[in-house]
Design a protein around this motif. Structure first.
Motif, short mmCIF file in Angstrom:
data_model
loop_
_atom_site.label_atom_id
_atom_site.label_comp_id
_atom_site.label_asym_id
_atom_site.label_seq_id
_atom_site.Cartn_x
_atom_site.Cartn_y
_atom_site.Cartn_z
N MET A 1 2.23 -12.12 27.08
CA MET A 1 1.23 -13.23 27.30
C MET A 1 0.71 -13.48 25.95
O MET A 1 0.64 -12.55 25.05
CB MET A 1 0.13 -13.14 28.44
N ARG A 2 0.20 -14.85 25.39
CA ARG A 2 -0.21 -14.98 24.22
C ARG A 2 -1.81 -14.79 24.13
O ARG A 2 -2.42 -14.78 25.21
CB ARG A 2 0.04 -16.58 23.96
N HIS A 3 -2.22 -14.50 22.89
CA HIS A 3 -3.59 -14.50 22.65
C HIS A 3 -4.00 -15.66 21.83
O HIS A 3 -3.30 -16.21 21.09
CB HIS A 3 -3.84 -13.13 21.73
N LEU A 4 -5.28 -16.28 22.37
CA LEU A 4 -5.76 -17.57 21.43
C LEU A 4 -6.84 -17.06 20.69
O LEU A 4 -7.93 -16.54 21.28
CB LEU A 4 -6.43 -18.47 23.03
N VAL A 5 -7.10 -17.74 19.46
CA VAL A 5 -7.98 -17.41 18.58
C VAL A 5 -8.68 -18.81 18.41
O VAL A 5 -7.97 -19.83 18.14
CB VAL A 5 -7.43 -17.04 17.29
N TRP A 6 -9.87 -18.83 18.89
CA TRP A 6 -10.65 -20.07 18.71
C TRP A 6 -11.54 -19.83 17.51
O TRP A 6 -12.48 -19.28 17.32
CB TRP A 6 -11.67 -19.97 19.98
N PHE A 7 -11.34 -20.95 16.59
CA PHE A 7 -11.96 -20.80 15.30
C PHE A 7 -13.07 -21.75 15.33
O PHE A 7 -13.15 -22.80 16.29
CB PHE A 7 -10.91 -21.42 14.18
N ARG A 8 -14.15 -21.44 14.73
CA ARG A 8 -15.31 -22.14 14.57
C ARG A 8 -15.92 -22.34 13.05
O ARG A 8 -15.20 -22.83 12.45
CB ARG A 8 -16.43 -21.76 15.70
N ALA A 9 -16.92 -21.60 12.85
CA ALA A 9 -17.33 -21.51 11.48
C ALA A 9 -17.06 -20.51 10.70
O ALA A 9 -17.62 -19.38 10.19
CB ALA A 9 -18.99 -21.49 11.54
N ASP A 10 -15.57 -20.08 10.74
CA ASP A 10 -14.95 -19.27 10.08
C ASP A 10 -13.34 -19.47 9.89
O ASP A 10 -12.32 -19.00 10.29
CB ASP A 10 -14.80 -17.85 11.16
N LEU A 11 -13.41 -20.42 9.17
CA LEU A 11 -12.06 -21.21 8.54
C LEU A 11 -11.21 -20.54 7.47
O LEU A 11 -11.18 -20.98 6.73
CB LEU A 11 -12.17 -22.68 8.29
N ARG A 12 -10.90 -19.35 7.97
CA ARG A 12 -10.10 -18.43 7.09
C ARG A 12 -9.36 -17.57 7.70
O ARG A 12 -9.29 -17.31 9.03
CB ARG A 12 -11.03 -17.60 6.21
N VAL A 13 -8.09 -17.09 7.06
CA VAL A 13 -7.11 -16.11 7.62
C VAL A 13 -7.49 -14.76 7.09
O VAL A 13 -7.09 -13.72 7.95
CB VAL A 13 -5.62 -16.55 7.27
N ALA A 14 -8.02 -14.42 6.12
CA ALA A 14 -8.35 -13.15 5.50
C ALA A 14 -9.74 -12.78 6.07
O ALA A 14 -10.67 -13.47 6.00
CB ALA A 14 -8.17 -13.21 3.93
N ASP A 15 -9.97 -11.51 6.25
CA ASP A 15 -11.14 -11.09 6.80
C ASP A 15 -11.65 -11.88 7.90
O ASP A 15 -13.03 -12.03 7.98
CB ASP A 15 -12.38 -11.00 5.62
N ASN A 16 -11.00 -12.04 8.67
CA ASN A 16 -11.25 -12.86 10.11
C ASN A 16 -11.19 -11.59 11.28
O ASN A 16 -9.89 -11.63 11.77
CB ASN A 16 -10.58 -13.96 10.43
N PRO A 17 -12.19 -11.09 11.85
CA PRO A 17 -12.05 -10.25 12.87
C PRO A 17 -11.36 -10.63 13.84
O PRO A 17 -10.44 -10.02 14.45
CB PRO A 17 -13.49 -9.71 13.11
N ALA A 18 -11.53 -11.88 14.55
CA ALA A 18 -11.21 -12.42 15.70
C ALA A 18 -9.59 -12.57 15.37
O ALA A 18 -8.81 -12.07 16.54
CB ALA A 18 -11.73 -13.77 16.25
N LEU A 19 -9.13 -13.13 14.46
CA LEU A 19 -7.67 -13.32 14.00
C LEU A 19 -6.95 -12.04 13.84
O LEU A 19 -5.97 -11.87 14.43
CB LEU A 19 -7.55 -14.16 12.90
#
Length: 478
Positions: A1-19
């Motif tokens: 199954m896939r994982h979904l990352v919900w971006f909000r006030a964190d518009l980056r790919v580096a140092d992004n814990p959720a991603l």
């Protein structure tokens, strides 16, 4: 199954814990952003920031596509619609887990609670701290309460940094071949943000430029609006295009170590990052700050003026006080204001015009490209004397002496008040007599208030709430 990352006030790919955590599990990852234009309007946020958001979303979509991760942008009106909107999307695109970074405003927290309740039986929801160096609520007094004063909070924050350091997460590995990207174009009123290059790379370049050229001189030059002495990174921090951990890493890279005390190179700017964290921790600990309420309950009884003409003069930069007017015209034309000027104009509105800080807070939010609730609310309540660790109520900035001190030659004033272009430097902070002798008095308005009298009235307003020592009543910030 896939994982979904919900971006909000964190518009980056580096140092992004959720991603990072979503990709670390080895599952395919997809990403989503839910744009709520009605909520944006309810929060009174600026058209220039909306434009900046749109461009940063486009940049994020490109970066994610390079990692093989698609970004879907959904549209809703308000946060109330988000749970069902998300549930409907998940029915068509099943995922096993939802990853997101925490937001601190009460409306955002209520939205997230509603999403949790709606989807609790559908998928696993995992929330992370991508907002501060240390998680909200993790720094407390010995009794377990949130600090209400900055200095002890800062001491604890620095002690925690010494003990544990900070965690800087890398860009996740690509999960497949690069994808094509659909153009992102947000609805709603927008004003061009072209002066602020969008995207994570632009934010990183600005951070590197500041840390390499101005970090060590920040303490010396930060208060002078006519020169480039500040980092200008707040628009990127407000949307999460860069993270506070990345700011720490830039300091450490430049200085080889993090400054831990006053007097050390780079500490003055690090201290500003701690102030940012202080206000964000406060917003979580005291939800009333998100509800248009004063931090100090007794100050709700202050008798503010309702002079609409005076407020309009402040908004448009026509108060007759050059440093105030130049600052406000700069804000109106660029969506940006230097931090020293923010303090000056906030003090003027609340202590000279005696107008409710909430009106100034809302006006700032409607204009600023870096508008962000925690910092905006914290700064306004500090200036007004109603907030945590606020300026003492008897501290009233003198707008004339503030201008003389921080824009001595009037360079900033002349840049934004062309009608004062010919006024000599020695006269530019009080130009009215000179203009009158040149028969040019019609060019610039007379002061709408007498500072000395207004200051005494402001002190009396606060003294009515309590009976302070007489010696404090006579003090004034210079």
């Amino acid at each position: 199954m896939r994982h979904l990352v919900w971006f909000r006030a964190d518009l980056r790919v580096a140092d992004n814990p959720a991603l990072y955590e979503a990709t670390a599990a080895g599952c395919d990852v997809t990403a989503i952003y839910i744009d709520c234009v009605g909520q944006w309007q309810q929060h009174g946020r600026a058209p220039i920031q909306r434009d900046f958001l749109s461009h940063n979303l486009q940049a994020l979509a490109l970066q994610l596509a390079a990692l093989g991760i698609p970004l879907t942008v959904l549209s809703a009106d308000t946060f109330v619609e988000v749970p069902e909107q998300l549930a409907a999307w998940l029915e068509k695109h099943p995922c096993s887990a939802l990853y997101a970074n925490r937001e601190v405003g009460i409306d955002e927290r209520r939205r997230d609670k509603a999403v949790q309740q709606r989807l609790v039986d559908t998928l696993d929801i995992r929330v992370f701290n991508g907002d501060c160096v240390f998680n909200h609520g993790s720094l407390t007094t010995q009794s377990g309460d949130m600090y209400k004063v900055f200095t002890p909070f800062a001491k604890t924050w620095l002690a925690q940094l010494r003990a544990t350091g900070y965690r800087l997460l890398p860009v996740p590995d690509a999960q497949g071949q690069p994808l094509s990207v659909v153009e992102v174009e947000l609805e709603g009123t927008r004003v061009s943000s072209h002066a602020w290059p969008a995207g994570e790379r632009a934010g990183a370049e600005r951070l590197a430029l500041f840390s390499g050229q101005a970090l060590c001189d920040y303490g010396e030059y930060r208060d002078y609006p006519a020169i480039e002495g500040t980092s200008s990174l707040s628009p990127y921090l407000a949307l999460g295009v860069i993270s506070p951990n990345q700011c720490l890493a830039a300091i450490e890279q430049e200085l080889t170590q993090l400054p831990m005390s006053r007097g050390e190179a780079g500490f003055v700017w690090l201290n500003e990052l701690i102030w940012r964290e202080f206000y964000r921790h406060l917003l979580v600990a005291f939800p009333r700050l998100s509800m248009n309420r004063a931090f100090k309950p007794d100050t709700e009884a202050l008798q503010w003026s309702h002079d609409t003409a005076a407020f309009d003069a402040w908004c448009t930069g026509n108060t007759g006080y050059p440093i105030v007017d130049a600052a406000m015209r700069c804000l109106n034309q660029t969506g940006w204001m230097h931090n020293r000027l923010r303090m000056i104009v906030a003090s003027f509105l609340t202590k000279d015009l005696h107008i409710d800080w909430r009106q100034g807070e809302a006006y700032f939010m409607s204009r600023l490209i870096d508008g962000e609730l925690a910092a905006n609310n914290g700064g306004w309540q500090w200036a007004a004397g109603t907030g945590a660790d606020a300026a003492p109520y008897f501290r009233v900035f003198n707008p004339t002496t503030q201008g003389e001190r921080f824009d001595g030659n009037g360079d900033f004033i002349r840049r934004w008040l062309p009608e004062l272009a010919e006024v000599p430097a020695k006269k530019v902070h009080q130009p009215h007599d000179w203009l009158d002798t040149q028969q040019l008095g019609y060019l610039y308005p007379k002061p709408i208030v007498e500072h000395k009298r207004a200051r005494l009235h402001a002190i009396a307003m606060f003294a009515a709430l309590k009976d302070p020592p007489d010696d404090l009543k006579d003090q004034e910030a210079r």
